[in-house]
Design a protein around this motif. Structure first.
Motif, PDB file in Angstrom:
ATOM      1  N   GLY A 185      55.089  43.701  31.659  1.00 20.42           N
ATOM      2  CA  GLY A 185      55.267  42.504  30.988  1.00 20.42           C
ATOM      3  C   GLY A 185      54.396  42.047  30.184  1.00 20.42           C
ATOM      4  N   ILE A 186      53.275  43.066  30.002  1.00 21.87           N
ATOM      5  CA  ILE A 186      52.417  42.208  29.071  1.00 21.87           C
ATOM      6  C   ILE A 186      52.917  42.361  27.699  1.00 21.87           C
ATOM      7  N   PRO A 187      52.886  41.392  27.011  1.00 18.38           N
ATOM      8  CA  PRO A 187      53.440  41.336  25.599  1.00 18.38           C
ATOM      9  C   PRO A 187      52.888  42.338  24.459  1.00 18.38           C
ATOM     10  N   LYS A 188      53.975  42.936  23.597  1.00 15.68           N
ATOM     11  CA  LYS A 188      53.672  43.518  22.639  1.00 15.68           C
ATOM     12  C   LYS A 188      53.461  42.926  21.243  1.00 15.68           C
ATOM     13  N   SER A 189      52.458  41.617  21.510  1.00 13.01           N
ATOM     14  CA  SER A 189      52.211  40.872  20.497  1.00 13.01           C
ATOM     15  C   SER A 189      50.749  40.426  20.331  1.00 13.01           C
ATOM     16  N   PRO A 190      50.324  39.885  19.222  1.00 15.43           N
ATOM     17  CA  PRO A 190      48.974  39.648  19.244  1.00 15.43           C
ATOM     18  C   PRO A 190      48.558  38.232  20.036  1.00 15.43           C
ATOM     19  N   GLY A 191      47.493  38.020  20.193  1.00 15.90           N
ATOM     20  CA  GLY A 191      47.062  37.034  21.124  1.00 15.90           C
ATOM     21  C   GLY A 191      45.831  36.981  21.886  1.00 15.90           C
ATOM     22  N   LEU A 192      45.178  36.228  22.912  1.00 16.29           N
ATOM     23  CA  LEU A 192      44.191  36.052  23.636  1.00 16.29           C
ATOM     24  C   LEU A 192      44.180  36.524  24.903  1.00 16.29           C
ATOM     25  N   TYR A 193      43.333  37.226  25.475  1.00 19.00           N
ATOM     26  CA  TYR A 193      43.359  37.769  26.741  1.00 19.00           C
ATOM     27  C   TYR A 193      41.869  37.637  27.334  1.00 19.00           C
ATOM     28  N   ALA A 194      41.753  37.549  28.864  1.00 22.75           N
ATOM     29  CA  ALA A 194      40.606  36.995  29.503  1.00 22.75           C
ATOM     30  C   ALA A 194      40.617  38.384  30.630  1.00 22.75           C
ATOM     31  N   ILE A 195      39.233  39.025  30.764  1.00 22.55           N
ATOM     32  CA  ILE A 195      39.250  39.706  32.053  1.00 22.55           C
ATOM     33  C   ILE A 195      37.960  39.068  32.902  1.00 22.55           C
ATOM     34  N   GLY A 196      38.364  38.888  34.396  1.00 20.97           N
ATOM     35  CA  GLY A 196      37.439  38.388  35.444  1.00 20.97           C
ATOM     36  C   GLY A 196      37.541  39.144  36.564  1.00 20.97           C
ATOM     37  N   TYR A 197      36.379  38.877  37.255  1.00 20.24           N
ATOM     38  CA  TYR A 197      36.408  39.495  38.665  1.00 20.24           C
ATOM     39  C   TYR A 197      36.060  38.477  39.793  1.00 20.24           C
ATOM     40  N   GLU A 198      36.484  38.905  40.869  1.00 20.74           N
ATOM     41  CA  GLU A 198      36.518  38.036  42.111  1.00 20.74           C
ATOM     42  C   GLU A 198      34.924  37.936  42.737  1.00 20.74           C
ATOM     43  N   GLU A 199      34.498  36.802  42.805  1.00 17.92           N
ATOM     44  CA  GLU A 199      33.380  36.831  43.409  1.00 17.92           C
ATOM     45  C   GLU A 199      33.164  36.020  44.654  1.00 17.92           C
ATOM     46  N   CYS A 200      32.821  36.727  45.731  1.00 19.78           N
ATOM     47  CA  CYS A 200      32.670  36.238  47.101  1.00 19.78           C
ATOM     48  C   CYS A 200      31.060  35.929  47.646  1.00 19.78           C
ATOM     49  N   ILE A 201      30.687  34.805  47.603  1.00 19.76           N
ATOM     50  CA  ILE A 201      29.484  34.342  48.113  1.00 19.76           C
ATOM     51  C   ILE A 201      29.352  33.923  49.400  1.00 19.76           C
ATOM     52  N   GLU A 202      28.267  34.896  50.003  1.00 18.73           N
ATOM     53  CA  GLU A 202      27.892  34.883  51.559  1.00 18.73           C
ATOM     54  C   GLU A 202      26.601  34.071  51.567  1.00 18.73           C
ATOM     55  N   ARG A 203      26.715  33.094  52.761  1.00 17.93           N
ATOM     56  CA  ARG A 203      25.521  32.229  52.969  1.00 17.93           C
ATOM     57  C   ARG A 203      25.276  32.270  54.386  1.00 17.93           C
ATOM     58  N   PRO A 204      24.126  32.036  54.768  1.00 16.58           N
ATOM     59  CA  PRO A 204      23.438  32.258  56.210  1.00 16.58           C
ATOM     60  C   PRO A 204      24.162  31.045  57.175  1.00 16.58           C
ATOM     61  N   PRO A 205      24.290  31.368  58.209  1.00 12.57           N
ATOM     62  CA  PRO A 205      25.106  30.384  59.415  1.00 12.57           C
ATOM     63  C   PRO A 205      24.263  28.829  58.966  1.00 12.57           C
ATOM     64  N   SER A 206      25.300  27.884  59.301  1.00 12.61           N
ATOM     65  CA  SER A 206      24.589  26.638  59.355  1.00 12.61           C
ATOM     66  C   SER A 206      23.661  26.275  60.590  1.00 12.61           C
ATOM     67  N   PRO A 207      22.571  25.448  60.274  1.00 13.56           N
ATOM     68  CA  PRO A 207      21.706  25.061  61.665  1.00 13.56           C
ATOM     69  C   PRO A 207      22.556  24.583  62.781  1.00 13.56           C
ATOM     70  N   HIS A 208      23.795  23.988  62.273  1.00 15.94           N
ATOM     71  CA  HIS A 208      24.435  23.424  63.500  1.00 15.94           C
ATOM     72  C   HIS A 208      24.901  24.451  64.253  1.00 15.94           C
ATOM     73  N   MET A 209      25.517  25.768  63.728  1.00 15.38           N
ATOM     74  CA  MET A 209      26.035  26.902  64.400  1.00 15.38           C
ATOM     75  C   MET A 209      24.926  27.505  65.110  1.00 15.38           C
ATOM     76  N   GLU A 210      23.661  27.616  64.515  1.00  8.36           N
ATOM     77  CA  GLU A 210      22.548  28.235  65.178  1.00  8.36           C
ATOM     78  C   GLU A 210      22.260  27.448  66.595  1.00  8.36           C
ATOM     79  N   ARG A 211      22.326  26.174  66.316  1.00  7.30           N
ATOM     80  CA  ARG A 211      21.990  25.220  67.732  1.00  7.30           C
ATOM     81  C   ARG A 211      22.843  25.512  68.943  1.00  7.30           C
ATOM     82  N   ARG A 212      24.167  25.786  68.191  1.00  8.72           N
ATOM     83  CA  ARG A 212      25.228  25.770  69.405  1.00  8.72           C
ATOM     84  C   ARG A 212      25.094  27.225  70.006  1.00  8.72           C
TER      85      ARG A 212
END
Length: 329
Positions: A185-212
Protein backbone atom coordinates in the motif's frame (compact mmCIF):
# COMPACT_ATOMS: atom_id res chain seq x y z
CA UNK A 1 -13.32 46.51 18.61
CA UNK A 2 -16.97 47.43 17.90
CA UNK A 3 -19.32 48.59 20.64
CA UNK A 4 -22.41 46.48 21.38
CA UNK A 5 -25.56 47.18 23.36
CA UNK A 6 -26.51 45.23 26.47
CA UNK A 7 -29.22 43.47 24.46
CA UNK A 8 -26.66 42.42 21.85
CA UNK A 9 -24.46 41.05 24.59
CA UNK A 10 -27.32 38.97 25.92
CA UNK A 11 -27.88 37.46 22.49
CA UNK A 12 -24.18 36.76 21.97
CA UNK A 13 -23.89 35.23 25.42
CA UNK A 14 -26.74 32.82 24.66
CA UNK A 15 -25.14 31.87 21.36
CA UNK A 16 -21.90 30.95 23.10
CA UNK A 17 -23.47 28.14 25.13
CA UNK A 18 -24.12 25.12 22.93
CA UNK A 19 -24.63 22.66 25.77
CA UNK A 20 -27.64 20.30 25.96
CA UNK A 21 -30.46 21.12 28.40
CA UNK A 22 -31.35 18.91 31.39
CA UNK A 23 -34.32 17.57 29.48
CA UNK A 24 -32.11 16.66 26.52
CA UNK A 25 -29.63 14.94 28.83
CA UNK A 26 -32.42 12.88 30.43
CA UNK A 27 -33.39 11.60 26.99
CA UNK A 28 -29.85 10.29 26.31
CA UNK A 29 -29.20 6.76 27.70
CA UNK A 30 -26.50 6.68 30.39
CA UNK A 31 -24.21 4.32 28.41
CA UNK A 32 -24.37 6.49 25.29
CA UNK A 33 -23.81 9.61 27.36
CA UNK A 34 -20.69 8.06 28.98
CA UNK A 35 -19.28 6.97 25.62
CA UNK A 36 -19.89 10.43 24.19
CA UNK A 37 -18.10 12.11 27.11
CA UNK A 38 -15.11 9.75 26.77
CA UNK A 39 -14.95 10.33 23.03
CA UNK A 40 -15.14 14.09 23.44
CA UNK A 41 -12.46 14.11 26.17
CA UNK A 42 -10.13 12.06 23.95
CA UNK A 43 -10.69 14.39 21.01
CA UNK A 44 -10.17 17.45 23.20
CA UNK A 45 -6.91 16.01 24.55
CA UNK A 46 -5.69 15.39 21.00
CA UNK A 47 -6.60 18.95 19.98
CA UNK A 48 -4.73 20.32 23.01
CA UNK A 49 -1.63 18.30 22.12
CA UNK A 50 -1.67 19.55 18.53
CA UNK A 51 -2.20 23.15 19.62
CA UNK A 52 0.64 22.88 22.14
CA UNK A 53 2.92 21.59 19.39
CA UNK A 54 1.97 24.52 17.15
CA UNK A 55 2.64 26.98 19.98
CA UNK A 56 6.10 25.45 20.47
CA UNK A 57 6.84 25.96 16.76
CA UNK A 58 5.73 29.61 16.91
CA UNK A 59 7.83 30.20 20.02
CA UNK A 60 10.89 28.50 18.53
CA UNK A 61 11.06 30.98 15.64
CA UNK A 62 10.68 34.00 17.96
CA UNK A 63 7.95 35.93 16.17
CA UNK A 64 6.66 39.25 17.47
CA UNK A 65 3.04 39.77 18.43
CA UNK A 66 1.08 42.30 16.38
CA UNK A 67 -1.75 44.28 17.98
CA UNK A 68 -5.12 43.84 16.30
CA UNK A 69 -6.45 47.29 15.46
CA UNK A 70 -8.85 47.09 12.51
CA UNK A 71 -10.16 44.87 9.75
CA UNK A 72 -7.74 46.44 7.29
CA UNK A 73 -4.97 44.51 9.06
CA UNK A 74 -6.24 41.34 7.38
CA UNK A 75 -7.06 42.85 4.01
CA UNK A 76 -3.45 43.65 3.29
CA UNK A 77 -2.02 42.02 0.19
CA UNK A 78 0.70 40.09 2.04
CA UNK A 79 -1.93 38.18 4.05
CA UNK A 80 -4.55 37.56 1.40
CA UNK A 81 -3.24 34.37 -0.23
CA UNK A 82 -0.68 33.08 2.27
CA UNK A 83 -0.67 29.76 4.10
CA UNK A 84 0.71 30.08 7.61
CA UNK A 85 1.01 28.93 11.18
CA UNK A 86 -0.70 31.56 13.30
CA UNK A 87 -1.48 32.32 16.91
CA UNK A 88 -4.06 34.51 18.64
CA UNK A 89 -3.01 36.07 21.95
CA UNK A 90 -4.29 38.44 24.61
CA UNK A 91 -3.33 40.35 27.73
CA UNK A 92 -5.34 41.85 30.58
CA UNK A 93 -5.43 45.12 32.48
CA UNK A 94 -3.69 43.33 35.34
CA UNK A 95 -1.01 41.45 33.43
CA UNK A 96 0.69 42.83 30.33
CA UNK A 97 2.28 39.52 29.32
CA UNK A 98 0.66 38.15 26.17
CA UNK A 99 -0.76 34.66 26.47
CA UNK A 100 -1.96 32.29 23.76
CA UNK A 101 -5.68 31.89 23.21
CA UNK A 102 -5.40 29.73 20.10
CA UNK A 103 -2.89 28.46 17.51
CA UNK A 104 -3.49 26.78 14.18
CA UNK A 105 -1.88 25.71 10.91
CA UNK A 106 -3.85 27.39 8.14
CA UNK A 107 -2.99 24.95 5.36
CA UNK A 108 -6.26 24.89 3.43
CA UNK A 109 -7.64 28.42 3.89
CA UNK A 110 -5.60 31.61 3.22
CA UNK A 111 -4.34 33.26 6.40
CA UNK A 112 -6.17 36.55 5.82
CA UNK A 113 -9.55 34.83 5.55
CA UNK A 114 -8.89 32.62 8.59
CA UNK A 115 -7.86 35.55 10.77
CA UNK A 116 -10.94 37.53 9.76
CA UNK A 117 -13.05 34.67 11.11
CA UNK A 118 -11.37 35.06 14.49
CA UNK A 119 -12.23 38.76 14.65
CA UNK A 120 -15.74 38.56 13.22
CA UNK A 121 -18.55 38.55 15.78
CA UNK A 122 -20.75 36.67 13.30
CA UNK A 123 -18.46 33.63 13.57
CA UNK A 124 -18.22 31.35 16.66
CA UNK A 125 -14.48 32.04 17.01
CA UNK A 126 -15.03 35.78 16.77
CA UNK A 127 -17.88 35.81 19.29
CA UNK A 128 -15.65 34.33 21.97
CA UNK A 129 -12.95 36.97 21.46
CA UNK A 130 -15.45 39.83 21.20
CA UNK A 131 -17.19 38.78 24.40
CA UNK A 132 -14.00 38.60 26.43
CA UNK A 133 -12.85 42.02 25.28
CA UNK A 134 -16.23 43.69 25.81
CA UNK A 135 -16.59 42.16 29.28
CA UNK A 136 -13.06 43.37 30.12
CA UNK A 137 -11.76 39.82 30.64
CA UNK A 138 -9.11 40.81 28.13
CA UNK A 139 -7.49 44.15 27.43
CA UNK A 140 -6.03 43.76 23.94
CA UNK A 141 -5.96 41.01 21.30
CA UNK A 142 -2.85 40.15 19.29
CA UNK A 143 -1.83 37.85 16.46
CA UNK A 144 1.40 36.43 15.05
CA UNK A 145 2.06 34.26 12.04
CA UNK A 146 4.76 32.38 10.14
CA UNK A 147 4.23 31.98 6.43
CA UNK A 148 4.68 28.40 5.18
CA UNK A 149 4.68 26.65 1.82
CA UNK A 150 2.26 23.91 0.80
CA UNK A 151 5.04 21.32 1.20
CA UNK A 152 5.84 22.58 4.71
CA UNK A 153 2.16 22.36 5.61
CA UNK A 154 2.13 18.76 4.43
CA UNK A 155 5.35 18.09 6.36
CA UNK A 156 3.68 19.29 9.57
CA UNK A 157 0.66 17.14 8.74
CA UNK A 158 3.02 14.17 8.37
CA UNK A 159 4.30 14.83 11.89
CA UNK A 160 1.08 15.68 13.72
CA UNK A 161 -1.64 13.66 12.01
CA UNK A 162 -0.14 10.56 10.42
CA UNK A 163 0.61 7.44 12.46
CA UNK A 164 3.83 5.48 12.37
CA UNK A 165 3.84 2.12 10.55
CA UNK A 166 6.11 -0.58 12.07
CA UNK A 167 8.46 -2.41 9.69
CA UNK A 168 8.51 -6.16 10.17
CA UNK A 169 11.64 -8.22 9.63
CA UNK A 170 12.36 -11.82 8.73
CA UNK A 171 14.01 -14.43 10.91
CA UNK A 172 17.82 -14.41 10.67
CA UNK A 173 19.11 -15.95 7.45
CA UNK A 174 22.67 -16.73 6.53
CA UNK A 175 23.76 -16.66 10.15
CA UNK A 176 22.99 -13.30 11.69
CA UNK A 177 21.27 -11.29 8.96
CA UNK A 178 17.58 -10.29 8.92
CA UNK A 179 15.63 -8.73 6.06
CA UNK A 180 13.09 -5.90 6.31
CA UNK A 181 9.55 -6.70 5.14
CA UNK A 182 7.96 -3.54 3.77
CA UNK A 183 4.16 -3.27 4.07
CA UNK A 184 1.92 -3.08 1.03
CA UNK A 185 0.00 0.00 0.00
CA UNK A 186 2.92 2.43 -0.26
CA UNK A 187 1.85 4.97 -2.93
CA UNK A 188 3.47 5.07 -6.35
CA UNK A 189 3.43 8.85 -6.24
CA UNK A 190 5.65 11.72 -5.04
CA UNK A 191 5.59 12.90 -1.45
CA UNK A 192 7.35 13.07 1.90
CA UNK A 193 8.35 10.20 4.16
CA UNK A 194 9.97 9.85 7.55
CA UNK A 195 11.97 7.01 9.09
CA UNK A 196 12.21 6.53 12.84
CA UNK A 197 13.28 4.00 15.43
CA UNK A 198 11.94 2.99 18.81
CA UNK A 199 13.86 4.20 21.80
CA UNK A 200 13.46 2.50 25.17
CA UNK A 201 14.97 4.39 28.10
CA UNK A 202 15.89 2.44 31.20
CA UNK A 203 16.37 4.11 34.54
CA UNK A 204 17.51 2.86 37.97
CA UNK A 205 14.85 1.81 40.50
CA UNK A 206 13.31 4.68 42.43
CA UNK A 207 14.50 5.35 46.02
CA UNK A 208 11.01 4.37 47.20
CA UNK A 209 11.42 0.90 45.71
CA UNK A 210 14.91 0.55 47.24
CA UNK A 211 13.59 1.43 50.69
CA UNK A 212 10.83 -1.14 50.36
CA UNK A 213 13.32 -3.83 49.33
CA UNK A 214 15.33 -3.22 52.55
CA UNK A 215 12.26 -3.37 54.78
CA UNK A 216 10.95 -6.95 55.27
CA UNK A 217 7.87 -5.63 57.08
CA UNK A 218 6.65 -5.81 60.64
CA UNK A 219 7.33 -8.96 62.70
CA UNK A 220 9.35 -10.49 59.86
CA UNK A 221 6.32 -10.96 57.58
CA UNK A 222 7.03 -10.84 53.85
CA UNK A 223 4.67 -8.84 51.64
CA UNK A 224 4.20 -11.04 48.56
CA UNK A 225 2.89 -8.07 46.61
CA UNK A 226 6.04 -6.10 47.44
CA UNK A 227 8.31 -8.98 46.38
CA UNK A 228 6.45 -9.32 43.09
CA UNK A 229 6.79 -5.59 42.41
CA UNK A 230 10.48 -5.68 43.26
CA UNK A 231 11.07 -8.57 40.91
CA UNK A 232 9.29 -6.95 37.98
CA UNK A 233 10.54 -3.42 38.59
CA UNK A 234 14.24 -3.92 39.26
CA UNK A 235 14.62 -1.63 36.29
CA UNK A 236 11.80 0.78 35.57
CA UNK A 237 11.14 1.19 31.87
CA UNK A 238 9.63 4.41 30.64
CA UNK A 239 7.07 4.29 27.80
CA UNK A 240 8.79 3.86 24.47
CA UNK A 241 8.85 6.68 21.95
CA UNK A 242 9.71 6.78 18.29
CA UNK A 243 12.65 9.00 17.35
CA UNK A 244 12.69 10.65 13.93
CA UNK A 245 16.03 10.10 12.24
CA UNK A 246 15.40 10.87 8.57
CA UNK A 247 13.05 12.91 6.37
CA UNK A 248 12.95 11.90 2.72
CA UNK A 249 11.61 13.79 -0.30
CA UNK A 250 10.25 11.53 -3.04
CA UNK A 251 10.44 13.98 -5.90
CA UNK A 252 12.32 12.24 -8.73
CA UNK A 253 11.25 8.76 -7.59
CA UNK A 254 7.96 7.66 -6.03
CA UNK A 255 7.43 7.03 -2.31
CA UNK A 256 7.41 3.30 -2.99
CA UNK A 257 10.68 3.41 -4.94
CA UNK A 258 12.48 5.55 -2.33
CA UNK A 259 11.47 3.36 0.60
CA UNK A 260 12.35 0.20 -1.34
CA UNK A 261 15.84 1.54 -1.99
CA UNK A 262 16.35 2.31 1.71
CA UNK A 263 15.08 -0.99 3.08
CA UNK A 264 16.04 -3.51 0.40
CA UNK A 265 19.76 -2.68 0.23
CA UNK A 266 21.82 -5.85 -0.10
CA UNK A 267 23.28 -6.55 3.34
CA UNK A 268 25.82 -8.92 1.79
CA UNK A 269 27.61 -5.92 0.33
CA UNK A 270 27.32 -3.89 3.53
CA UNK A 271 30.43 -1.91 4.37
CA UNK A 272 31.32 -0.19 7.61
CA UNK A 273 32.22 2.79 5.48
CA UNK A 274 28.54 3.29 4.60
CA UNK A 275 27.10 6.37 6.24
CA UNK A 276 23.70 7.96 6.48
CA UNK A 277 20.29 6.34 6.69
CA UNK A 278 21.13 3.39 4.39
CA UNK A 279 24.16 2.51 6.50
CA UNK A 280 22.08 2.71 9.68
CA UNK A 281 19.31 0.48 8.28
CA UNK A 282 21.77 -2.07 6.84
CA UNK A 283 23.79 -2.28 10.05
CA UNK A 284 20.57 -2.80 11.99
CA UNK A 285 20.00 -6.00 9.94
CA UNK A 286 23.18 -7.59 11.30
CA UNK A 287 22.29 -8.93 14.74
CA UNK A 288 23.96 -11.04 17.39
CA UNK A 289 22.40 -14.44 18.23
CA UNK A 290 19.34 -13.99 20.43
CA UNK A 291 19.24 -10.22 19.92
CA UNK A 292 16.47 -8.56 17.94
CA UNK A 293 17.19 -5.62 15.63
CA UNK A 294 16.09 -2.15 16.59
CA UNK A 295 12.38 -1.55 15.81
CA UNK A 296 12.05 0.68 12.73
CA UNK A 297 9.00 2.71 11.66
CA UNK A 298 7.93 4.74 8.63
CA UNK A 299 5.24 7.28 7.81
CA UNK A 300 4.50 9.06 4.54
CA UNK A 301 2.21 11.60 2.91
CA UNK A 302 1.54 12.28 -0.76
CA UNK A 303 2.47 15.74 -2.07
CA UNK A 304 2.23 17.05 -5.60
CA UNK A 305 5.64 17.05 -7.27
CA UNK A 306 5.46 20.76 -8.18
CA UNK A 307 5.30 21.74 -4.51
CA UNK A 308 8.11 19.56 -3.14
CA UNK A 309 10.99 21.85 -4.10
CA UNK A 310 9.58 24.82 -2.13
CA UNK A 311 10.34 25.55 1.51
CA UNK A 312 12.87 24.28 4.05
CA UNK A 313 11.38 20.91 4.88
CA UNK A 314 14.10 19.43 7.10
CA UNK A 315 14.30 22.57 9.25
CA UNK A 316 10.50 22.71 9.39
CA UNK A 317 10.29 19.17 10.80
CA UNK A 318 13.22 19.72 13.18
CA UNK A 319 11.46 22.75 14.67
CA UNK A 320 8.27 20.75 15.07
CA UNK A 321 9.91 17.77 16.81
CA UNK A 322 12.43 19.82 18.79
CA UNK A 323 15.64 17.96 17.88
CA UNK A 324 17.88 17.48 14.80
CA UNK A 325 17.38 14.65 12.32
CA UNK A 326 20.40 12.38 12.67
CA UNK A 327 20.75 11.35 9.04
CA UNK A 328 19.75 14.53 7.20
CA UNK A 329 22.88 16.55 6.42
Amino acid sequence: MEEYSQEDWGNHSQDLHGYPTDQELDEIPVTKRTLKIKQESSEEAQKRDIMQNIVQILESVQLKWELFQSWTDFSRLHLSNKLAIFGIGYNTRWKEDIRYHYAEISSQVPLGKRLREYFNSEKPEGRIIMTRVQKMNWKNVYYKFLEITISEARCLELHMEIDWIPIAHSKPTGGNVVQYLLPGGIPKSPGLYAIGYEECIERPPSPHMERRSLDPGKEGRVDLETLSAQASLQVEIEPTRIIYCYLGIAEVRTLQQCLFLHFQANTKTFSKDWVGINGFLSQNCIVDPGVSPKSIYIKFVEVERDFLSAGSLVECLEKAIGYPLKFNN
